[in-house]
Write an enzyme that holds these catalytic residues in place. Structure first.
Site, PDB file in Angstrom:
ATOM      1  N   GLY A 137       0.636  -1.177   0.041  1.00 14.46           N
ATOM      2  CA  GLY A 137      -0.155  -0.019  -0.004  1.00 14.46           C
ATOM      3  C   GLY A 137       1.127   0.994   0.087  1.00 14.46           C
ATOM      4  O   GLY A 137       2.113   1.244   0.290  1.00 14.46           O
ATOM      5  N   ARG A 167       1.246  -5.483  -4.770  1.00 13.38           N
ATOM      6  CA  ARG A 167       1.291  -6.277  -3.608  1.00 13.38           C
ATOM      7  C   ARG A 167       1.904  -8.476  -4.104  1.00 13.38           C
ATOM      8  O   ARG A 167       1.420  -9.034  -4.085  1.00 13.38           O
ATOM      9  CB  ARG A 167      -0.541  -6.857  -3.096  1.00 13.38           C
ATOM     10  CG  ARG A 167      -0.950  -4.939  -2.189  1.00 13.38           C
ATOM     11  CD  ARG A 167      -1.634  -5.290  -1.520  1.00 13.38           C
ATOM     12  NE  ARG A 167      -2.388  -4.122  -1.103  1.00 13.38           N
ATOM     13  CZ  ARG A 167      -1.615  -3.893   0.225  1.00 13.38           C
ATOM     14  NH1 ARG A 167      -0.592  -4.608   0.619  1.00 13.38           N
ATOM     15  NH2 ARG A 167      -2.270  -2.761   0.765  1.00 13.38           N
ATOM     16  N   ASP A 209       5.893  -8.051   5.630  1.00 15.72           N
ATOM     17  CA  ASP A 209       5.734  -9.424   4.388  1.00 15.72           C
ATOM     18  C   ASP A 209       6.561  -8.840   4.085  1.00 15.72           C
ATOM     19  O   ASP A 209       7.575 -10.074   3.562  1.00 15.72           O
ATOM     20  CB  ASP A 209       4.086  -9.148   4.190  1.00 15.72           C
ATOM     21  CG  ASP A 209       3.321 -10.082   4.512  1.00 15.72           C
ATOM     22  OD1 ASP A 209       4.066 -10.121   5.612  1.00 15.72           O
ATOM     23  OD2 ASP A 209       2.259 -10.064   4.347  1.00 15.72           O
ATOM     24  N   LYS A 228       7.752   0.568   5.158  1.00 11.26           N
ATOM     25  CA  LYS A 228       7.060   1.568   5.002  1.00 11.26           C
ATOM     26  C   LYS A 228       5.636   0.822   5.682  1.00 11.26           C
ATOM     27  O   LYS A 228       5.634   0.053   5.242  1.00 11.26           O
ATOM     28  CB  LYS A 228       6.727   1.324   3.687  1.00 11.26           C
ATOM     29  CG  LYS A 228       5.598   2.234   2.981  1.00 11.26           C
ATOM     30  CD  LYS A 228       5.027   1.363   2.226  1.00 11.26           C
ATOM     31  CE  LYS A 228       4.167  -0.183   2.405  1.00 11.26           C
ATOM     32  NZ  LYS A 228       3.720  -0.549   1.786  1.00 11.26           N
ATOM     33  N   THR A 229       4.666   2.077   5.818  1.00 11.74           N
ATOM     34  CA  THR A 229       3.826   0.985   6.319  1.00 11.74           C
ATOM     35  C   THR A 229       2.305   2.116   6.904  1.00 11.74           C
ATOM     36  O   THR A 229       3.259   2.679   8.367  1.00 11.74           O
ATOM     37  CB  THR A 229       2.718  -0.459   6.598  1.00 11.74           C
ATOM     38  OG1 THR A 229       1.582   0.044   6.614  1.00 11.74           O
ATOM     39  CG2 THR A 229       3.167  -0.026   8.096  1.00 11.74           C
ATOM     40  N   ASP A 288      -0.349   1.512   8.712  1.00 14.96           N
ATOM     41  CA  ASP A 288      -0.920   1.262   9.586  1.00 14.96           C
ATOM     42  C   ASP A 288      -0.195   0.768  10.902  1.00 14.96           C
ATOM     43  O   ASP A 288      -0.416   0.792  11.870  1.00 14.96           O
ATOM     44  CB  ASP A 288      -1.222  -0.683   8.949  1.00 14.96           C
ATOM     45  CG  ASP A 288      -1.724  -0.623   7.858  1.00 14.96           C
ATOM     46  OD1 ASP A 288      -2.054  -0.028   7.467  1.00 14.96           O
ATOM     47  OD2 ASP A 288      -2.032  -1.649   7.701  1.00 14.96           O
TER      48      ASP A 288
END
Ligand code: FBP
Length: 553
Positions: A81, A145, A176, A202-203, A205
């Site tokens: 993402g 992804r 992941d 990175k993320t 979230d």
């Protein structure tokens, strides 16, 4: 290309590097620290990563650069993402690579990891890269992804690397993708390819963090973007005094985003999925919890409020998880065709009633019909319920409404309840990176190149001391295997980076917990306003409340 005035200015912004990386490439030396161990399952992880396990943590500092002179051809991949700042990781990497030797080359593999497998790439040039400095998005090369996880894929990656003379690959991704970066690094080492792999955290979230990685990039900007709008909604609610706003915020499973937005805006309610799971809360008890706030405020004449709902919450409600697995079972294989062939929703409902256990049927029965239908009609390619598509903000407002009706009948509630719904997710993933993310990302990329130049493989680019001004940041690297443990995934034990969920004994949650009862009844809203890119450092450079609390500030 027409660009906005802000973009024009942002292209000129010079991201701040950690003090120790500011002296020029020739004055960056490396200090090796202790050998590392994985966070758990040491013997198993060591056996799976014989070539990359146990390496030393490293820190960069001022001193004579002793890295071997070698032409570097680096490939970079954006994975998963979008998160604000991704472009700056690429820019930092490019600038360090070119500052080291103008003949070095940076390739960008397009569309995520599949770009590497399909050998679909561009070569970066000054003119091209300059258009993307300090901008949001991953559109510089796109993202995807596809998971890089099989031996077959690794062999293709090695072939592509050999074809272009690639010396290193940088993978910019979440837990992941960085787990897979570690496996790829081990493969390259075991096959003597000479290709290094470096990861960058990175993320939006915020769930890739641990004792080494203080936060993933993008979390700062995304939460500031959502908090700005939630603050605006709070002010609107407090002005009009007639709506309850149910705001779902992204974060596939962990509730870091919701918690940070709550710390920034002090809404009446914020659900934390990890707490829901810990306390084994049911849908009904969550609805009661929210209804208590609605009723208490109504009793004071305040028929308005704001509730933040984390995207993944329903998966943390134990009875809901059971319901989902029963539905997946109920429609497995050819039974889905049988279900789909039924002509009306009434027939379908009877089929469902017949197939679910009494307990799950009781949960299913209290859901609004739109959600019931969503559970059965929108399914992923494997036929499973797409939990992430469930409109949990609507689900909870409907459940609260039903609870309030019961209370009205019982004579314990006489307010007005007009809910409105919002989902903030994609709005924040490609915002112009805040100064923090612009600086952090540029530093991660620059630092990744230093790790490459010094010959490290299977490391995560690490910038720490992040709650302090950038000149006090510490640059270095950590072997990814240090962050790994064994977990059960798809029926197999796999080595993975442990996902960081909200810790209920952590300082950010404790602060929230100590204040939320007051926030639930009173109007304590705070208004963070829009991200500021220019102005006093006390406004423009501050990072998240989560990080500040974690650091005890
Ligand atoms: P990453 O973990 O890859 O950074 O993505 C996280 C996320 O932004 C979640 O918050 C959200 O649930 C998901 O991506 C949405 O995915 P998609 O972009 O495929 O719709």
């Amino acid at each position: 290309m027409t660009i906005s005035p802000l973009q024009k200015e942002r292209l000129l912004y010079a991201p701040k590097l950690p003090g120790m990386l500011r002296h020029g490439i020739s004055e960056i030396c490396v200090r090796e620290g202790a050998e590392t161990q994985s966070v758990a399952d040491q013997e198993k992880i060591k056996a799976l990563f014989p070539n990359t396990y146990g390496k030393k943590e490293i820190t960069f500092e001022k001193g004579k650069n002793t890295s071997a002179a070698k032409k570097q051809v680096v490939g970079v991949i954006l994975s998963g993402g979008q998160a604000p700042g991704g472009h700056n990781v690429v820019c930092g990497l490019y600038d360090a690579l070119k500052a080291t030797d103008a003949n070095n080359v940076l390739y960008g593999f397009k569309g995520g990891p599949s770009g590497l497998l399909e050998d679909d790439y561009i070569e970066f040039t000054d003119d091209f890269i300059d258009q993307y400095r300090n901008t949001g998005g991953f559109d510089i090369i796109g993202s995807g992804r596809t998971k890089l996880e099989t031996e077959e894929q690794f062999a293709i990656a090695a072939e592509v690397a050999k074809k272009h003379g690639i010396t290193a690959i940088v993978i910019i991704g979440g837990d992941d993708s960085n787990t897979n970066a570690a496996v790829l690094a081990e493969y390259f080492a075991a096959h003597n390819t000479g290709v290094q792999v470096i990861g960058c955290p990175k993320t939006i979230d915020g769930d890739l963090k641990n004792e080494d990685i203080e936060c993933s990039f993008g979390f700062d900007t995304a939460t500031k973007t959502y908090s700005e709008v939630i603050g605006n909604i709070e002010r609107d609610a407090n002005s009009a005094k007639k709506y309850w706003h149910f705001v779902k915020v992204m974060g596939r499973s962990a509730s870091h985003v919701a918690l940070e937005c709550a710390l920034e805006t002090q809404p009446n309610i914020c659900l934390i999925s990890e707490e829901v799971a810990e306390k084994k809360m049911s849908l009904s008890s969550i609805a009661d919890y929210i209804a208590d706030s609605v009723a208490a405020r109504a009793a004071k004449g305040m028929n308005f409020g704001v509730a933040i709902i984390p995207e993944g919450v329903v998966e943390f409600v134990p009875e809901f998880s059971v319901l989902i697995s029963e539905i997946n079972e109920l429609l497995a294989g050819s039974k889905a065709d049988e279900f789909n062939a039924l002509p009306t929703w009434k027939d379908k409902y009877a089929f469902i009633e017949n197939g679910l256990t009494k307990e799950s049927m009781a949960v299913f029965a209290i859901l609004p019909e739109t959600i019931q239908q969503q559970l059965f009609l929108e399914r992923d390619p494997h036929g499973n319920v797409q939990v992430s598509l469930i409109e949990s903000e609507k689900l909870f407002s409907a459940l609260v409404k039903a609870k309030l009706e019961e209370r009205r009948k019982a004579g314990t509630y006489s307010g007005k309840f007009n809910p409105l719904h919002h989902f903030f997710g994609y709005e924040g993933r490609c915002a112009f990176p805040s100064n923090f993310d612009a600086d952090y990302c540029y530093s991660l990329g620059y630092n990744a190149f230093m790790l490459i130049q010094y010959g490290y493989n299977g490391y995560l680019s690490k910038i720490s001391n992040l709650s302090k001004p950038a000149d006090e940041w510490i640059a270095g690297g950590m072997p990814i295997t240090k962050m790994m443990n064994m977990e059960r995934r798809h029926g197999e034990d796999k080595p993975v980076i442990r996902k960081a969920l909200v810790e209920l004994d952590g300082k950010p949650f404790k602060f929230f917990e100590a204040n939320r009862e007051k926030w639930a009844v009173e109007t304590c809203y705070t208004f963070p306003g829009a991200i500021q890119y220019y102005g006093p450092s006390s406004v423009c450079d501050i990072t998240t409340k989560t990080l500040a609390l974690e650091k005890g500030e």
